[in-house]
Design a protein around this motif. Structure first.
Motif, mmCIF file in Angstrom:
data_model
loop_
_atom_site.group_PDB
_atom_site.id
_atom_site.type_symbol
_atom_site.label_atom_id
_atom_site.label_comp_id
_atom_site.label_asym_id
_atom_site.label_seq_id
_atom_site.Cartn_x
_atom_site.Cartn_y
_atom_site.Cartn_z
ATOM 1 N N ASN A 1 0.834 -1.209 0.000
ATOM 2 C CA ASN A 1 0.000 0.000 0.000
ATOM 3 C C ASN A 1 0.867 1.257 0.000
ATOM 4 O O ASN A 1 0.643 2.204 0.753
ATOM 5 C CB ASN A 1 -0.946 0.017 1.210
ATOM 6 N N TRP A 2 1.862 1.264 -0.877
ATOM 7 C CA TRP A 2 2.795 2.385 -0.966
ATOM 8 C C TRP A 2 2.267 3.473 -1.889
ATOM 9 O O TRP A 2 1.876 3.209 -3.029
ATOM 10 C CB TRP A 2 4.131 1.903 -1.521
ATOM 11 N N ILE A 3 2.287 4.693 -1.394
ATOM 12 C CA ILE A 3 1.994 5.856 -2.231
ATOM 13 C C ILE A 3 3.080 6.899 -1.965
ATOM 14 O O ILE A 3 3.620 6.976 -0.858
ATOM 15 C CB ILE A 3 0.600 6.450 -1.961
ATOM 16 N N PHE A 4 3.405 7.679 -2.985
ATOM 17 C CA PHE A 4 4.444 8.707 -2.868
ATOM 18 C C PHE A 4 3.898 10.017 -3.439
ATOM 19 O O PHE A 4 4.155 10.355 -4.602
ATOM 20 C CB PHE A 4 5.712 8.279 -3.606
ATOM 21 N N PRO A 5 3.142 10.774 -2.630
ATOM 22 C CA PRO A 5 2.493 11.998 -3.129
ATOM 23 C C PRO A 5 3.448 13.012 -3.729
ATOM 24 O O PRO A 5 3.055 13.814 -4.580
ATOM 25 C CB PRO A 5 1.826 12.569 -1.859
ATOM 26 N N THR B 1 -4.765 9.520 -6.456
ATOM 27 C CA THR B 1 -4.009 9.996 -5.289
ATOM 28 C C THR B 1 -3.695 8.903 -4.271
ATOM 29 O O THR B 1 -2.637 8.914 -3.657
ATOM 30 C CB THR B 1 -4.756 11.140 -4.578
ATOM 31 N N MET B 2 -4.595 7.946 -4.070
ATOM 32 C CA MET B 2 -4.395 6.897 -3.071
ATOM 33 C C MET B 2 -4.260 5.522 -3.711
ATOM 34 O O MET B 2 -4.559 4.506 -3.091
ATOM 35 C CB MET B 2 -5.561 6.902 -2.068
ATOM 36 N N GLN B 3 -3.777 5.487 -4.941
ATOM 37 C CA GLN B 3 -3.714 4.241 -5.706
ATOM 38 C C GLN B 3 -2.266 3.776 -5.858
ATOM 39 O O GLN B 3 -1.515 4.306 -6.680
ATOM 40 C CB GLN B 3 -4.347 4.460 -7.078
ATOM 41 N N PRO B 4 -1.815 2.777 -5.090
ATOM 42 C CA PRO B 4 -0.423 2.315 -5.166
ATOM 43 C C PRO B 4 -0.003 1.885 -6.566
ATOM 44 O O PRO B 4 1.135 2.128 -6.977
ATOM 45 C CB PRO B 4 -0.389 1.145 -4.186
#
Length: 286
Positions: free
Chosen positions: A147-151, A171-174
């Motif tokens: 569940n990694w995200i990098f804004p 925006t919240m989609q790994p």
């Protein structure tokens, strides 16, 4: 100094391990990791090259300090660490701090996926850059699993492969971040001098021949590749956390790589980007 970088989950760890254990290099682990790295690092992909711009002077300044042993790194405490782990890290330091203590001599490697969006600046500073790749679906599934995200890499300026969908859907989609980071890395290759970097498909290291290894490590001018092949064969067949695996079980990692390629689940809003990333992977991962 040499840099080993690439999209997170693309195989920078096993390649760094090879330099450390079999090629007699001192390897520094992720000095630009937000939680474990240099004190001045405030986000995971803090340093990014901007197209058609000058070099990232702030990054180069930090790299010079790093080369001169003039940096302080964090304790490496993650939000999910329990009390025992937090105490141990404060006493002994996390992996980055421990590896910094041994970061000496002429043969030095910085292993850090979080410099993969700064390749233009990196190829100016480092003697050579090794960029790891692997089939995009494997990286995408790894991002999804963690569940990694990098804004900080979110495409506020847009991307032609995302047309027809609202940016808020990403925006919240790994899976999106996995594909988009790979897309940015591949598209930076055209701005780099071909003799300054080597692309390494880590999904092929487990069965590499001596000729394969010679192509990968040609920059090092090794006398022989037979012992390196023998070591890699043992490394990828070790089922324990012993001599050949250390803290990273490469045999298990190899099996996980194969499994992840079978679980294809591409979100509809990422289909165009997924196809483009695979096209680029097929182009560069030879």
């Amino acid at each position: 100094m040499i840099l080993v970088t690439g999209c997170p989950r693309s195989g920078t760890t096993p390649l760094g391990y090879i330099f450390d254990k079999y090629l007699d290099y001192s390897v520094l682990h992720e000095p630009f990791n937000y939680h474990t790295g240099i004190e001045q690092v405030n986000s995971y992909f803090q340093f990014k090259d901007v197209p058609n711009s000058t070099l990232n002077n702030e990054l180069i300044s930090l790299l010079i300090r790093l080369a001169n042993d003039d940096v302080i790194v964090k304790d490496g405490i993650f939000p999910g660490d329990d009390l025992l782990r937090r105490c141990a890290k404060r006493v002994f330091g996390a992996r980055t701090k421990r590896s910094l203590n041994n970061f000496k001599g002429l043969n030095r490697v910085v292993k850090d996926p979080f410099l993969s969006l700064s390749l233009k600046s990196a190829t100016v500073f480092f003697d050579h850059v090794y960029i790891t790749v692997r089939p995009p679906i494997g990286i995408m599934n790894s991002f999804k699993r963690y569940n990694w995200i990098f804004p900080e890499v979110f495409p506020h300026d847009g991307c032609e492969y995302l047309e027809g969908f609202s940016l808020s859907e990403y925006t919240m989609q790994p899976e999106f971040y996995a594909l988009y980071i790979q897309y940015l890395i591949y598209n930076s290759f055209e701005d780099l001098k071909s003799d300054l970097f080597t692309v390494v498909d880590t999904s092929k290291l487990a069965g590499a021949t001596e000729d394969d290894l010679k192509k990968v490590f040609n920059h090092l001018n090794l006398d022989s590749y037979a012992s390196l092949k023998c070591n890699l064969d043992q490394m990828y067949e070790s089922k324990s956390r012993g001599v050949f695996s250390g803290i990273h079980n490469h045999q298990r990692g190899k099996d996980a790589l194969k499994a992840s390629y079978k679980m294809v689940d591409v979100p509809k809003n990422c289909e165009a980007l997924y196809k483009e990333v695979y096209r680029l992977y097929d182009l560069y991962a030879k």
